[in-house]
Write a protein that holds these residues in place. Structure first.
Motif, mmCIF file in Angstrom:
data_model
loop_
_atom_site.group_PDB
_atom_site.id
_atom_site.type_symbol
_atom_site.label_atom_id
_atom_site.label_comp_id
_atom_site.label_asym_id
_atom_site.label_seq_id
_atom_site.Cartn_x
_atom_site.Cartn_y
_atom_site.Cartn_z
ATOM 1 N N ARG A 218 -8.212 5.325 -2.020
ATOM 2 C CA ARG A 218 -7.779 4.446 -3.301
ATOM 3 C C ARG A 218 -7.982 2.913 -2.634
ATOM 4 N NH1 ARG A 218 -4.295 4.188 -7.683
ATOM 5 N NH2 ARG A 218 -4.622 2.026 -8.769
ATOM 6 N N ILE A 219 -7.454 2.679 -1.550
ATOM 7 C CA ILE A 219 -7.378 1.220 -0.804
ATOM 8 C C ILE A 219 -9.117 0.955 -0.632
ATOM 9 C CG2 ILE A 219 -6.816 -0.102 0.984
ATOM 10 C CD1 ILE A 219 -4.284 1.823 1.527
ATOM 11 N N HIS A 220 -9.647 1.876 -0.460
ATOM 12 C CA HIS A 220 -10.934 1.458 0.123
ATOM 13 C C HIS A 220 -11.915 1.288 -1.183
ATOM 14 C CE1 HIS A 220 -11.400 3.626 4.123
ATOM 15 N NE2 HIS A 220 -10.797 2.632 4.334
ATOM 16 N N GLU A 221 -11.430 1.456 -2.357
ATOM 17 C CA GLU A 221 -12.036 1.084 -3.501
ATOM 18 C C GLU A 221 -12.214 -0.560 -3.583
ATOM 19 O OE1 GLU A 221 -10.140 2.998 -7.142
ATOM 20 O OE2 GLU A 221 -10.638 4.878 -6.073
ATOM 21 N N ALA A 222 -11.072 -1.116 -3.177
ATOM 22 C CA ALA A 222 -11.109 -2.620 -3.201
ATOM 23 C C ALA A 222 -11.384 -3.117 -2.001
ATOM 24 C CB ALA A 222 -9.501 -3.000 -3.763
ATOM 25 N N ARG A 223 -11.199 -2.333 -0.943
ATOM 26 C CA ARG A 223 -11.291 -2.800 0.609
ATOM 27 C C ARG A 223 -12.242 -2.021 1.167
ATOM 28 N NH1 ARG A 223 -5.943 -5.281 3.070
ATOM 29 N NH2 ARG A 223 -7.485 -6.043 4.633
ATOM 30 N N TYR B 213 0.664 -1.361 0.098
ATOM 31 C CA TYR B 213 0.096 0.006 -0.121
ATOM 32 C C TYR B 213 0.814 1.370 0.017
ATOM 33 C CZ TYR B 213 -4.281 -2.745 0.878
ATOM 34 O OH TYR B 213 -5.197 -3.572 0.735
ATOM 35 N N TRP C 246 -11.272 -1.620 4.992
ATOM 36 C CA TRP C 246 -9.862 -1.547 5.736
ATOM 37 C C TRP C 246 -9.557 -0.529 6.371
ATOM 38 C CZ3 TRP C 246 -5.950 1.926 4.745
ATOM 39 C CH2 TRP C 246 -4.383 1.177 5.226
#
Length: 205
Positions: A92-97, A85, A100
């Motif tokens: 951006r991370i929350h787009e997939a998770r 990451y 998170w």
């Protein structure tokens, strides 16, 4: 026993954009340099028993611009290793998770083989730093200074307070601000936090 003064480094291009900046060795922006220089009046003429800094240049340069030129580097003060990451924003991370949380979930391994770190991993480094610092504060009776990174300093604060490393989530720390860890009746306390310090004689940490 002296207090422990914590300084987060000044702004970088990635911190301004909210990108996770672990081991990527970015310089300060012009604004970050100005933020660091603004710390210098607070430290001018202030007796401290030691100054420790992360080896990453954004922390070392902040210490220099703040007038803390005799700093020793400590590898354990490096920022959280964000693994896969690194360089990403939370959005951006929350787009997939979507659910998170760095503090709860940690990070995936990086493609170059670096595993990244969990809160517990960072906590072990913070514990080693505190084990080295506490005798210095007790022996001298003067304050000490640590210049490092937001998440590392938040974890270090949690451990100073005998909290789990993940409770560092409670301690927001913006660029070029100062925290003061102290004691009251022999117990660890926070005496100041996330403050833009004023010169001695004014209000501030």
């Amino acid at each position: 026993m002296g207090d422990l003064l914590l300084v987060r480094h000044g702004e970088t291009e990635w911190s301004a954009a909210g990108r996770h900046t672990g081991r990527t060795d970015l310089p300060l922006t012009a604004e970050g340099e100005a933020e660091a220089r603004a710390l210098a009046p607070f430290f001018a003429g202030r007796a401290v028993s030691f100054v420790l800094t992360s080896p990453l240049r954004r922390a070392r340069h902040t210490a220099e611009l703040a007038g803390l030129r005799d700093a020793a580097t400590d590898e354990d003060l490096c920022e959280w290793d964000y693994g896969g990451y690194e360089g990403l924003t939370t959005a951006r991370i929350h787009e997939a998770r979507p659910d998170w949380s760095l503090w709860r979930d940690g990070v995936p391994a990086h493609g170059d083989g670096r595993p990244g770190e969990s809160a517990e991993d960072v906590g072990r480094r913070a514990d080693r730093v505190l084990a080295r610092i506490r005798p210095l504060l007790a022996d001298s009776g003067e304050d000490g200074v640590v210049v490092a990174h937001a998440h590392l300093l938040r974890v270090l604060t949690a451990r100073y307070l005998d909290l789990p490393p993940s409770e560092g989530r409670l301690f927001l720390l913006t660029t070029a601000t100062l925290g003061r860890l102290s004691t009251e009746h022999g117990l660890p306390v926070i005496a100041g936090w996330n403050q833009r310090p004023l010169p001695r004689g004014g209000a501030g940490p």
